[in-house]
Write a protein that holds these residues in place. Sequence first.
Motif, short mmCIF file in Angstrom:
data_model
loop_
_atom_site.label_atom_id
_atom_site.label_comp_id
_atom_site.label_asym_id
_atom_site.label_seq_id
_atom_site.Cartn_x
_atom_site.Cartn_y
_atom_site.Cartn_z
N VAL A 119 1.32 -8.16 -3.17
CA VAL A 119 0.31 -6.99 -3.86
C VAL A 119 -1.11 -7.86 -4.20
N LEU A 120 -1.41 -8.52 -3.08
CA LEU A 120 -2.48 -8.78 -2.54
C LEU A 120 -3.69 -7.27 -2.53
N PRO A 121 -3.48 -6.77 -1.71
CA PRO A 121 -3.87 -4.77 -1.64
C PRO A 121 -4.22 -4.66 -2.57
N LEU A 122 -2.97 -4.21 -3.62
CA LEU A 122 -3.77 -3.38 -4.62
C LEU A 122 -4.26 -3.62 -5.36
N LEU A 123 -4.49 -5.67 -5.73
CA LEU A 123 -5.75 -6.34 -6.33
C LEU A 123 -6.81 -6.10 -6.27
N VAL A 145 5.93 -5.65 -6.16
CA VAL A 145 4.85 -4.58 -5.63
C VAL A 145 5.65 -3.82 -7.79
N GLN A 146 6.38 -2.69 -7.45
CA GLN A 146 6.96 -1.60 -8.67
C GLN A 146 6.69 -2.60 -10.27
N GLN A 147 6.44 -3.96 -10.26
CA GLN A 147 6.04 -3.69 -11.77
C GLN A 147 5.09 -4.11 -11.73
N TYR A 148 3.84 -4.28 -10.78
CA TYR A 148 3.03 -4.62 -11.01
C TYR A 148 1.78 -2.89 -11.70
N ASN A 149 2.71 -2.17 -10.66
CA ASN A 149 2.02 -1.10 -10.61
C ASN A 149 2.89 -0.15 -12.27
N LYS A 150 3.51 -0.68 -12.70
CA LYS A 150 4.05 0.10 -14.12
C LYS A 150 3.19 -0.84 -15.38
N VAL A 151 2.86 -1.94 -14.71
CA VAL A 151 1.48 -2.47 -15.83
C VAL A 151 0.02 -2.76 -15.39
N LYS A 152 0.08 -1.95 -14.62
CA LYS A 152 -1.59 -2.50 -14.55
C LYS A 152 -2.69 -1.40 -14.71
N GLY A 153 -2.37 -1.16 -15.58
CA GLY A 153 -3.09 -0.16 -16.61
C GLY A 153 -2.95 -0.42 -17.32
N LEU A 157 0.66 -1.02 0.52
CA LEU A 157 0.29 -0.11 -0.25
C LEU A 157 0.68 1.34 -0.20
N LEU A 158 1.97 1.19 0.70
CA LEU A 158 3.21 2.67 0.70
C LEU A 158 3.60 2.51 -0.98
N VAL A 159 4.01 1.52 -1.60
CA VAL A 159 4.60 1.85 -2.80
C VAL A 159 3.24 2.47 -3.55
N ALA A 160 2.50 1.26 -3.30
CA ALA A 160 0.93 1.75 -4.14
C ALA A 160 0.29 3.79 -4.38
N ALA A 161 0.49 4.00 -3.23
CA ALA A 161 0.09 6.04 -2.55
C ALA A 161 1.18 6.50 -3.03
N CYS A 162 2.74 5.87 -3.65
CA CYS A 162 3.94 6.45 -4.73
C CYS A 162 3.55 6.38 -5.88
N GLY A 163 2.91 4.90 -6.36
CA GLY A 163 2.74 4.84 -7.55
C GLY A 163 1.08 5.64 -7.85
#
Length: 426
Positions: A132-136, A107-115, A17-23
């Motif tokens: 990555v589950l909280p991001l999913l 987590v970084q790679q997930y945020n890179k391509v999720k869109g 969630l911290l990484v997601a907040a930044c990304g």
Amino acid sequence: MRTKRWTAVSALAATALLVAACGGAGDDGGSGGGQAGEPATTAGFDGTTIKLGVLSPLSGPVAVIGQPLTSGNKVWFDHINSQGGIAGKYRVELVQEDTQYKPDVTVQQYNKVKGDVVAFTQILGTAPTLAVLPLLQSDEMIAAPASLDAFWVREPNLLPIGAPYQIQSINAMDHYLSEGGGTTDSTICTMIQDDVYGEAGQEGIDFAAKEYGFEVANTQRFKVGTENYAGQIGALAGAGCEMVFLTATPTDAGKIWGTAAQAKFTPKWYAQSPSFVSALAKSAVAPYMRQYVTIAAEGTEWGDESVPGMKDMIDRVEQYAPNQEPDYYFAFGYNQARAMTALLEKAVELGDLSHAGLLRASEELGTVSFDGLTGDYTYGPADTRNPPRSTTLFSVDPSKPFGLATLKYDFTSEAAKKFEFQKADA
């Protein structure tokens, strides 16, 4: 046991969630307002091509699993594309990123391509999947974990396949006590990777201990990439362990068995499926493994065409990946892609390939058959899913294509039938 696992889950979730907040927050990127058979364009779908993410260690020591897994994904979708694609008209394209088997990198790679993708057809590893589950969940994204933790069964954002690790270890103990020469008075021990993956195997052993009435005499933990296992092996030998259940990945497992062989420590070993890779059957430790090691996994040995799915898979390997070596991680990736195809077909049928649309489609997905390569999986709402509870036991045999010979195919113990599945945040 569970307290340790919940602590690990919470730490990984906080990191994600911290990484997601930044990304930045996820965005579906489409209306989802299509019609049955003709979904509208959305993130990862331009009207003709469906893009799927693959988050796997393509470098580093666990690449020996990640590379064949990804090849299995690709061969299945090459086959589907040759038939015109999903629903006969939408081709599939894979978007691959290297995670190095590290949760923070995942987590970084997930945020890179999720869109850019409609879903993830592979995320390898228990700890990376938890990360990555909280991001999913916040992105309303669905992903197929290349991991067999029992937690995945009740997670709506995950599309698991196969019998969970806990089931593997329960069935392994049933076999040891009924056919493997053990009794409830035997000195039974475990050696586990010191993370949530290791604890999954231990959880199954602890459940089996209560069901069958034995005690775990000694448990040794280790970190991924440990160089010297003499201390752990010495402790197990000192405890007089007659049987050891191992949860590891192949690089560590090879060093563990090599250390045991040098120490002349010769218990009966049972090992969770990711502990093995074919190179071990050709290594200096192979004679020791052949005599003392049993692998708990799924499906059948490579080339066993008495299992319908094996013949089809080998035919497709010859057509689309003729240089692919026999590998049960390949089969796992192939089966992951098969489950994802069933989900995509359902989403197209419902007219919605958006992230939220795939989640809705997953609740209407019925039983998916894998033709004997792994057990059939009944999907639908996460709280009513029913995964397979069967395991195949293999002996190490260097003469076989993947180095494994079927010892007991696709069996389910009474104890495995009783295991109950819970959510990771229960």
